[in-house]
Design a protein around this motif. Sequence first.
Motif, PDB file in Angstrom:
ATOM      1  N   MET A  29       7.637   4.294  14.559  1.00 23.24           N
ATOM      2  CA  MET A  29       8.484   3.179  14.126  1.00 23.24           C
ATOM      3  C   MET A  29       7.643   1.973  13.785  1.00 23.24           C
ATOM      4  O   MET A  29       6.470   1.907  14.117  1.00 23.24           O
ATOM      5  CB  MET A  29       9.571   2.856  15.151  1.00 23.24           C
ATOM      6  CG  MET A  29       9.098   2.477  16.519  1.00 23.24           C
ATOM      7  SD  MET A  29      10.452   2.349  17.724  1.00 23.24           S
ATOM      8  CE  MET A  29      10.893   4.047  17.914  1.00 23.24           C
ATOM      9  N   HIS A  30       8.277   1.024  13.111  1.00 25.04           N
ATOM     10  CA  HIS A  30       7.593  -0.209  12.730  1.00 25.04           C
ATOM     11  C   HIS A  30       7.675  -1.206  13.875  1.00 25.04           C
ATOM     12  O   HIS A  30       8.435  -1.030  14.839  1.00 25.04           O
ATOM     13  CB  HIS A  30       8.148  -0.785  11.426  1.00 25.04           C
ATOM     14  CG  HIS A  30       9.621  -0.987  11.418  1.00 25.04           C
ATOM     15  ND1 HIS A  30      10.226  -2.030  12.062  1.00 25.04           N
ATOM     16  CD2 HIS A  30      10.613  -0.259  10.849  1.00 25.04           C
ATOM     17  CE1 HIS A  30      11.531  -1.954  11.885  1.00 25.04           C
ATOM     18  NE2 HIS A  30      11.790  -0.873  11.147  1.00 25.04           N
ATOM     19  N   TRP A  70       1.598   2.726   6.016  1.00 25.71           N
ATOM     20  CA  TRP A  70       2.614   1.926   5.355  1.00 25.71           C
ATOM     21  C   TRP A  70       3.781   2.808   4.963  1.00 25.71           C
ATOM     22  O   TRP A  70       3.608   3.952   4.566  1.00 25.71           O
ATOM     23  CB  TRP A  70       2.046   1.235   4.116  1.00 25.71           C
ATOM     24  CG  TRP A  70       1.148   0.100   4.470  1.00 25.71           C
ATOM     25  CD1 TRP A  70      -0.220   0.106   4.495  1.00 25.71           C
ATOM     26  CD2 TRP A  70       1.546  -1.210   4.880  1.00 25.71           C
ATOM     27  NE1 TRP A  70      -0.685  -1.123   4.904  1.00 25.71           N
ATOM     28  CE2 TRP A  70       0.373  -1.948   5.142  1.00 25.71           C
ATOM     29  CE3 TRP A  70       2.776  -1.829   5.065  1.00 25.71           C
ATOM     30  CZ2 TRP A  70       0.397  -3.269   5.568  1.00 25.71           C
ATOM     31  CZ3 TRP A  70       2.804  -3.154   5.485  1.00 25.71           C
ATOM     32  CH2 TRP A  70       1.634  -3.855   5.727  1.00 25.71           C
ATOM     33  N   GLY A  71       4.966   2.260   5.117  1.00 27.35           N
ATOM     34  CA  GLY A  71       6.180   2.970   4.744  1.00 27.35           C
ATOM     35  C   GLY A  71       7.252   1.979   4.333  1.00 27.35           C
ATOM     36  O   GLY A  71       7.006   0.775   4.263  1.00 27.35           O
ATOM     37  N   THR A  72       8.435   2.487   4.084  1.00 30.92           N
ATOM     38  CA  THR A  72       9.560   1.657   3.663  1.00 30.92           C
ATOM     39  C   THR A  72      10.664   1.750   4.707  1.00 30.92           C
ATOM     40  O   THR A  72      11.023   2.839   5.146  1.00 30.92           O
ATOM     41  CB  THR A  72      10.085   2.122   2.291  1.00 30.92           C
ATOM     42  OG1 THR A  72       8.994   2.130   1.370  1.00 30.92           O
ATOM     43  CG2 THR A  72      11.171   1.212   1.785  1.00 30.92           C
ATOM     44  N   ARG A  78       8.759  -3.042   2.909  1.00 30.97           N
ATOM     45  CA  ARG A  78       7.499  -2.397   3.246  1.00 30.97           C
ATOM     46  C   ARG A  78       7.100  -2.804   4.664  1.00 30.97           C
ATOM     47  O   ARG A  78       7.166  -3.973   5.026  1.00 30.97           O
ATOM     48  CB  ARG A  78       6.452  -2.856   2.233  1.00 30.97           C
ATOM     49  CG  ARG A  78       5.224  -2.046   2.187  1.00 30.97           C
ATOM     50  CD  ARG A  78       4.472  -2.403   0.908  1.00 30.97           C
ATOM     51  NE  ARG A  78       3.053  -2.482   1.119  1.00 30.97           N
ATOM     52  CZ  ARG A  78       2.248  -1.442   1.059  1.00 30.97           C
ATOM     53  NH1 ARG A  78       2.746  -0.262   0.754  1.00 30.97           N
ATOM     54  NH2 ARG A  78       0.967  -1.572   1.264  1.00 30.97           N
ATOM     55  N   ALA A  79       6.690  -1.820   5.479  1.00 27.25           N
ATOM     56  CA  ALA A  79       6.313  -2.102   6.864  1.00 27.25           C
ATOM     57  C   ALA A  79       5.293  -1.067   7.337  1.00 27.25           C
ATOM     58  O   ALA A  79       5.238   0.051   6.816  1.00 27.25           O
ATOM     59  CB  ALA A  79       7.535  -2.062   7.768  1.00 27.25           C
ATOM     60  N   ARG A  80       4.500  -1.463   8.332  1.00 25.54           N
ATOM     61  CA  ARG A  80       3.566  -0.528   8.960  1.00 25.54           C
ATOM     62  C   ARG A  80       4.332   0.271  10.005  1.00 25.54           C
ATOM     63  O   ARG A  80       4.984  -0.297  10.859  1.00 25.54           O
ATOM     64  CB  ARG A  80       2.420  -1.278   9.634  1.00 25.54           C
ATOM     65  CG  ARG A  80       1.474  -1.914   8.645  1.00 25.54           C
ATOM     66  CD  ARG A  80       0.327  -2.577   9.368  1.00 25.54           C
ATOM     67  NE  ARG A  80      -0.667  -1.589   9.733  1.00 25.54           N
ATOM     68  CZ  ARG A  80      -1.782  -1.367   9.047  1.00 25.54           C
ATOM     69  NH1 ARG A  80      -2.046  -2.081   7.985  1.00 25.54           N
ATOM     70  NH2 ARG A  80      -2.634  -0.467   9.441  1.00 25.54           N
TER      71      ARG A  80
END
Length: 113
Positions: A29-30, A70-72, A78-80
């Motif tokens: 998770m971010h 990185w993802g969405t 956009r978030a790590r």
Amino acid sequence: MLLSMARGPDDLRGSLDLVILKTLSLAPMHGWGIGQRIRQMSSGVLDINQGSLYPALQRLEKQRLIRSDWGTTDNNRRARYYRLTPSGRRALGDEIDSWQRFAEGLGAVLRST
């Protein structure tokens, strides 16, 4: 972070690291999601502020206990995203064992008359 059982700054940091590792053992998770999940799992007792969470994530990544990509997010941001590494999973097991021994010892002292 609210953690009344902390015995000092290193224990507080260790507690934060432990709850982050435990949270990431459930799913990647971010950062914001990690804080929310910890608050949810602790019924609001543990409230990690972002100023403590992100340095802890960086420290854990530097120790190679977690990694990030990185993802969405669900709302298209956009978030790590952080995930546990095999080393992180082993460290989590060791830390859980250590905290359980501590809790058992503390419980024994508190039950004594």
